[in-house]
Design a protein around this motif. Sequence first.
Motif, PDB file in Angstrom:
ATOM      1  N   UNK A  24       0.841  -1.200   0.000  1.00  0.00           N
ATOM      2  CA  UNK A  24       0.000   0.000   0.000  1.00  0.00           C
ATOM      3  C   UNK A  24       0.878   1.254   0.000  1.00  0.00           C
ATOM      4  N   UNK A  32      -3.482   6.896  -6.263  1.00  0.00           N
ATOM      5  CA  UNK A  32      -4.162   8.160  -5.961  1.00  0.00           C
ATOM      6  C   UNK A  32      -4.008   9.143  -7.127  1.00  0.00           C
ATOM      7  N   UNK A  42      -9.914  15.468  -6.298  1.00  0.00           N
ATOM      8  CA  UNK A  42      -9.056  14.803  -5.304  1.00  0.00           C
ATOM      9  C   UNK A  42      -9.848  14.144  -4.186  1.00  0.00           C
ATOM     10  N   UNK A  46      -9.576  10.156  -3.274  1.00  0.00           N
ATOM     11  CA  UNK A  46      -9.261   9.587  -1.959  1.00  0.00           C
ATOM     12  C   UNK A  46     -10.197   8.407  -1.665  1.00  0.00           C
ATOM     13  N   UNK A  49      -9.175   5.512  -3.866  1.00  0.00           N
ATOM     14  CA  UNK A  49      -7.934   4.892  -3.388  1.00  0.00           C
ATOM     15  C   UNK A  49      -8.274   3.849  -2.316  1.00  0.00           C
ATOM     16  N   UNK A 100      -5.253  22.246  -4.755  1.00  0.00           N
ATOM     17  CA  UNK A 100      -4.146  21.651  -4.012  1.00  0.00           C
ATOM     18  C   UNK A 100      -3.502  22.717  -3.131  1.00  0.00           C
TER      19      UNK A 100
ATOM     20  N   UNK B  56       4.354  16.458 -14.444  1.00  0.00           N
ATOM     21  CA  UNK B  56       5.230  15.828 -13.444  1.00  0.00           C
ATOM     22  C   UNK B  56       5.647  16.790 -12.347  1.00  0.00           C
ATOM     23  N   UNK B  57       5.414  18.077 -12.552  1.00  0.00           N
ATOM     24  CA  UNK B  57       5.736  19.023 -11.486  1.00  0.00           C
ATOM     25  C   UNK B  57       4.586  19.185 -10.508  1.00  0.00           C
ATOM     26  N   UNK B  58       3.432  18.696 -10.918  1.00  0.00           N
ATOM     27  CA  UNK B  58       2.258  18.893 -10.059  1.00  0.00           C
ATOM     28  C   UNK B  58       2.338  17.986  -8.835  1.00  0.00           C
ATOM     29  N   UNK B  59       2.241  18.549  -7.634  1.00  0.00           N
ATOM     30  CA  UNK B  59       2.287  17.684  -6.447  1.00  0.00           C
ATOM     31  C   UNK B  59       0.989  16.904  -6.301  1.00  0.00           C
ATOM     32  N   UNK B  60       1.139  15.607  -6.089  1.00  0.00           N
ATOM     33  CA  UNK B  60      -0.046  14.755  -5.924  1.00  0.00           C
ATOM     34  C   UNK B  60       0.152  13.883  -4.685  1.00  0.00           C
ATOM     35  N   UNK B  61       0.254  14.548  -3.548  1.00  0.00           N
ATOM     36  CA  UNK B  61       0.508  13.808  -2.307  1.00  0.00           C
ATOM     37  C   UNK B  61      -0.794  13.198  -1.794  1.00  0.00           C
ATOM     38  N   UNK B  62      -0.680  11.973  -1.314  1.00  0.00           N
ATOM     39  CA  UNK B  62      -1.861  11.306  -0.751  1.00  0.00           C
ATOM     40  C   UNK B  62      -2.166  11.929   0.612  1.00  0.00           C
ATOM     41  N   UNK B  63      -3.383  12.388   0.844  1.00  0.00           N
ATOM     42  CA  UNK B  63      -3.698  12.972   2.151  1.00  0.00           C
ATOM     43  C   UNK B  63      -3.582  11.921   3.259  1.00  0.00           C
ATOM     44  N   UNK B  65      -5.375  11.481   5.723  1.00  0.00           N
ATOM     45  CA  UNK B  65      -6.675  10.916   6.109  1.00  0.00           C
ATOM     46  C   UNK B  65      -6.993   9.651   5.322  1.00  0.00           C
ATOM     47  N   UNK B  66      -6.381   9.528   4.127  1.00  0.00           N
ATOM     48  CA  UNK B  66      -6.674   8.348   3.296  1.00  0.00           C
ATOM     49  C   UNK B  66      -6.173   7.080   3.973  1.00  0.00           C
ATOM     50  N   UNK B  67      -4.994   7.154   4.594  1.00  0.00           N
ATOM     51  CA  UNK B  67      -4.438   5.963   5.258  1.00  0.00           C
ATOM     52  C   UNK B  67      -5.361   5.524   6.387  1.00  0.00           C
TER      53      UNK B  67
END
Lengths: 201, 165
Positions: A24, A32, A42, A46, A49, A100, B56-63, B65-67
């Motif tokens: 994971x 994601x 987004x 989520x 995901x 974002x 590819x410069x765009x940040x796509x971080x997983x929040x 809260x998802x975890x």
Amino acid sequence: MPPDDPALIDAFRNGDEYAFVALYDRYKGAVYGYCAKMLLDRTAAEDLLQETFARAYEHRDRLLNTTSFKAWLFTIARNQCLNALRKRGREVPFAPHAPEPPSPGATPFGNLLKSEQADLVSRTLEMLSPSYREVVVLREYQNLSYDEIAAVTKTTVSSVKSRLFKARRQIGQILRPRLHPDPPPPAREPRPAVTASTPTS
Amino acid sequence: MTDAFCTDEAAEMRLNEYVDGELDHGAEPELFAHLAACADCRAQFDALLAFRLAARQEPLAVPASADAALFARLDDLRRAGRRAPDRRAERGPLGGALRRRVSVGAMLAVAGLAVVIGTVLAPRPAATEAPRDRVVETVLPDGMLYVIDPGVTIEAPRAERAAGR
């Protein structure tokens, strides 16, 4: 040294929950990103995901080949995305997706630039149909090879190439005028005001 | 700069493959020669690279809260799995074995065979006779009369019975 994918996948298939968490962590960003770019939302990404990994966990006995884990995972995510897009087609969206947040440590100008670029990319993707968008996202964001894209989308490599070709022509149509704007037409010399000449006598 | 596309689609396809790292090295000189001469393909090449750079410069971080949401859901799944009855285990050993290992076709074939064997081996019934009442004459000196066979009619002369008493 972290274990490689096949070892983790074998352990996951045998019910090792730590292996599942490791997988994971390894693939959540990719899934994601794929969902976020497919749905251009987004918050929905989520949810998908979570749905994708929950399904992978529940149906791990269906994963027969350890080498195709990534393709299998993206296939689940793709089905979720297509279902969501179909559902969205029947519903009226009630809120635009949240922007974002700015990256920490970047300069305000850098953030603005990235925000403009992200906006441009999102608007470009939005103009593509889902079947073109998915090959672009899998190629540009996930860096999947043509073979892997064909496995995920259940098509042939030649179909993948053809869809990428057409999708990129559309991207070119949108971006090329921005990259190379036509020079403005040369300013004309102001004409002298025409005055009625009065004959002199 | 031109906004048109190259009329040589094969060359543009090679450009796509090159951008994706899927073009054979042997085909690269031909592509570069084409690029040198074709402004449309150069413009398209620039557009593809610009798109890739922006993507590819765009940040796509997983929040975060998802975890938490996923792990909470997996906990629910595990609990539901524990509570759910194991129907296979509850089945009888023979039934379970049959459900797992014998196909429906095989079961039907066995049932059909049993019917055929039963039909062949069953004793043939004798020709049906009309039921006849049997008459038994007897004297009851004393005690109770037990009639076991419903097809038997017992006639006892009352006079003798009376005399016997």
